[in-house]
Design an enzyme around this catalytic site. Structure first.
Site, short mmCIF file in Angstrom:
data_model
loop_
_atom_site.label_atom_id
_atom_site.label_comp_id
_atom_site.label_asym_id
_atom_site.label_seq_id
_atom_site.Cartn_x
_atom_site.Cartn_y
_atom_site.Cartn_z
N GLY A 161 0.93 -1.17 -0.06
CA GLY A 161 0.05 -0.15 0.04
C GLY A 161 0.84 1.09 0.05
O GLY A 161 1.98 1.15 -0.38
N ILE A 163 2.33 2.80 2.42
CA ILE A 163 3.70 2.77 3.15
C ILE A 163 4.70 1.85 2.58
O ILE A 163 5.89 2.01 2.61
CB ILE A 163 3.44 2.53 4.81
CG1 ILE A 163 2.76 3.88 5.40
CG2 ILE A 163 4.83 2.38 5.40
CD1 ILE A 163 2.18 3.64 6.70
N ARG A 183 -2.35 -9.18 -1.36
CA ARG A 183 -3.56 -9.60 -2.02
C ARG A 183 -3.32 -9.46 -3.71
O ARG A 183 -2.23 -8.82 -3.93
CB ARG A 183 -4.81 -8.61 -1.94
CG ARG A 183 -5.17 -8.82 -0.32
CD ARG A 183 -6.38 -7.95 0.02
NE ARG A 183 -5.80 -6.31 -0.17
CZ ARG A 183 -6.66 -5.48 -0.30
NH1 ARG A 183 -7.78 -5.57 0.00
NH2 ARG A 183 -5.98 -4.19 -0.42
N ARG A 244 0.52 -3.24 12.66
CA ARG A 244 -0.09 -3.66 13.96
C ARG A 244 0.17 -5.17 14.51
O ARG A 244 0.51 -5.69 13.71
CB ARG A 244 -1.55 -3.58 13.83
CG ARG A 244 -2.25 -2.36 13.64
CD ARG A 244 -2.17 -1.64 14.85
NE ARG A 244 -3.01 0.09 14.49
CZ ARG A 244 -2.52 1.03 13.99
NH1 ARG A 244 -1.11 0.85 13.72
NH2 ARG A 244 -3.15 2.08 13.87
N GLU A 273 -1.19 -2.13 24.35
CA GLU A 273 -0.25 -1.09 24.27
C GLU A 273 -1.17 -0.02 25.47
O GLU A 273 -2.51 0.16 25.22
CB GLU A 273 -0.35 -0.53 23.08
CG GLU A 273 0.31 -1.19 22.14
CD GLU A 273 0.75 -0.45 20.88
OE1 GLU A 273 0.03 0.67 20.50
OE2 GLU A 273 1.33 -1.22 19.73
N HIS A 293 5.68 2.60 19.92
CA HIS A 293 4.47 2.92 18.90
C HIS A 293 4.74 4.33 18.64
O HIS A 293 3.77 5.07 18.63
CB HIS A 293 3.06 2.72 19.44
CG HIS A 293 2.37 2.44 18.36
ND1 HIS A 293 0.98 1.86 18.35
CD2 HIS A 293 2.18 3.05 17.04
CE1 HIS A 293 0.22 1.96 17.28
NE2 HIS A 293 0.95 2.66 16.34
#
Length: 337
Positions: A161, A163, A183, A244, A273, A293
Site C-alpha cells: 500500500g 507505506i 492480495r 499492527r 499498548e 509505537h
C-alpha cells in the site's frame, strides 16, 4: 491537566501526553472554539464521563482511548468524534445510535512518511546491532559484535500500500533486492511498479532476509502471519512490524524467535499498548529491539494529522461534515434513549 481557549464548540483533546498539540502550526485552526486538552491517560468509564461531561467535539489521538457504548450513553452533549486513520477503538454503531458523527480522514491520498522512516530506522538498527553497540560503548566495552550489510540482501514487503511502496523504494536505494506479497491486486500494483513478486506465499517467507509488514488490521488480516509462516524464514532473517501487532498470530512471534526462525525482530507495535511490563518476552528476548509505537509520532506528521482533524471539526461546526464514517447517523436522540 487541561487548558482552555476560545468559544464555539466545546472541544476536548485526550491523551496529548507530551503537550504537543498546542505547539503545532495547525492549532490555530481551533481559534473560536472552547478547547480543553488533557495530557494524561484514563480509560475508566467514570473518569472519562466526568472529563467529557460538557464535551461536544472529541478529538482522539489514534487508538489511545477506547470509546464504547457504556461511555457514550453518559455523554448526552457529544456531537462529533474527530480523528485520523483507522478507528477500531470506536464503537461506531453505538455512535450512530446516539446521534454522534464520527469523522476520520483515512489519508488514502498520502503515506505516513514518518512510519516509513521509522521502519527503515528499525531495519538499520537491527541489522547493524545499533542498540547493543551503543550500550557497549557507554559501558566501556567498545565493539559488541558484527552486523550485516543490507546491500544485496532481499527485502520482503508484505502489503503493498502507501507505506509499503515507500519502504520498497528505501530498499532499492540501499541496493536490496525487493520482493512483494499481498492480495492479488497489491501484487499486481507491485509488478506494475517494477517489483518482483514471489511464486507463492511460502517462497516469500523463505527467501526474505528482511520482512516488513505493511497491512491494515481488519478482520481479514488479523492473525494473517502464522507460526508456520515464520518457521519458514531463515535463521538470519529479520521481521519488522510497524503496522499492527494483531497481524501476527497471538504468541507466534515469541515462539518463532525462541525457536530461531526468524533470527530477530524489530517492533513498534504490541498486542498490549501501552506495554509497561518489563518482563514481557518482547522486551526481554535478546533478539528483539523495540520502540513504543512512535511510527507516526513526529512534529511534522502530527501537524498533517491534526490539520485534518481540526478541519473536520470546523466543517461540522459549519454544518457541512466531512470524512463521515457513519453516514447513517441521525439527529440527537431524545433524552433518556
Amino acid at each position: 491537566m487541561a487548558d482552555r481557549q476560545g468559544a464555539g464548540m466545546r472541544v476536548t483533546i485526550l491523551d496529548d501526553w507530551f503537550d504537543t498539540v498546542r505547539g503545532l502550526d495547525c492549532f490555530e485552526r481551533l481559534a473560536g472554539h472552547d478547547v480543553t486538552i488533557f495530557n494524561d491517560h484514563v480509560q475508566a468509564v467514570d473518569a472519562l464521563a466526568a472529563r467529557l461531561a460538557d464535551c461536544e467535539a472529541l478529538v482522539l489521538i489514534r487508538e489511545r482511548t477506547e470509546i464504547r457504548a457504556p461511555l457514550l450513553e453518559r455523554l448526552p452533549g457529544l456531537r462529533l468524534i474527530s480523528q485520523r486513520s483507522v478507528y477500531p477503538q470506536i464503537d461506531v454503531e453505538a455512535c450512530t445510535r446516539r446521534g454522534v458523527t464520527v469523522s476520520s480522514n483515512l489519508h488514502s491520498d498520502s503515506p505516513s512518511y514518518a512510519t516509513a522512516e521509522l521502519t527503515w530506522g528499525l531495519v538499520l538498527a537491527a541489522m547493524r546491532q545499533i542498540p547493543g553497540q551503543v550500550a557497549s560503548l557507554r559501558a566501556g566495552g567498545w565493539q559488541a559484535g558484527v552486523g550485516h550489510t543490507l546491500r544485496g540482501q532481499t527485502l520482503g514487503i508484505y502489503g503493498y500500500g502507501r507505506i509499503g511502496r515507500v519502504v520498497a523504494g528505501y530498499g532499492r536505494a540501499f541496493g536490496m533486492n525487493v520482493q512483494v506479497w499481498g492480495r492479488p491486486e497489491a501484487r499486481a500494483r507491485a509488478v506494475a511498479d517494477g517489483w518482483a513478486v514471489t511464486a507463492d506465499r511460502a517462497a516469500f517467507f523463505a527467501t526474505s532476509d528482511v520482512l516488513s509488514l505493511h497491512l491494515r488490521l481488519v478482520e481479514g488480516t488479523r492473525g494473517l502471519v502464522t507460526e508456520a509462516d515464520l518457521a519458514r524464514m531463515k535463521p538470519t532473517a529479520l521481521v519488522v512490524n510497524t503496522s499492527r501487532a494483531g497481524l501476527i498470530e497471538p504468541g507466534a512471534l515469541v515462539a518463532a524467535l525462541r525457536a530461531g526462525r526468524p533470527g530477530s525482530a524489530a517492533l513498534d507495535v504490541y498486542d498490549t499498548e501501552p506495554l509497561r511490563d518489563p518482563g514481557d518476552p518482547l522486551l526481554t528476548l535478546p533478539n528483539v529491539i523495540g520502540t513504543p509505537h512512535i511510527g507516526y509520532v513526529t512534529h511534522e506528521e502530527w501537524d498533517l494529522q491534526f490539520a485534518d482533524i481540526f478541519d473536520q471539526i470546523n466543517a461540522y461546526a459549519a454544518g457541512r461534515p466531512i470524512n463521515v464514517v457513519n453516514p447513517a447517523v441521525s439527529g440527537r436522540p431524545e433524552p433518556g434513549r
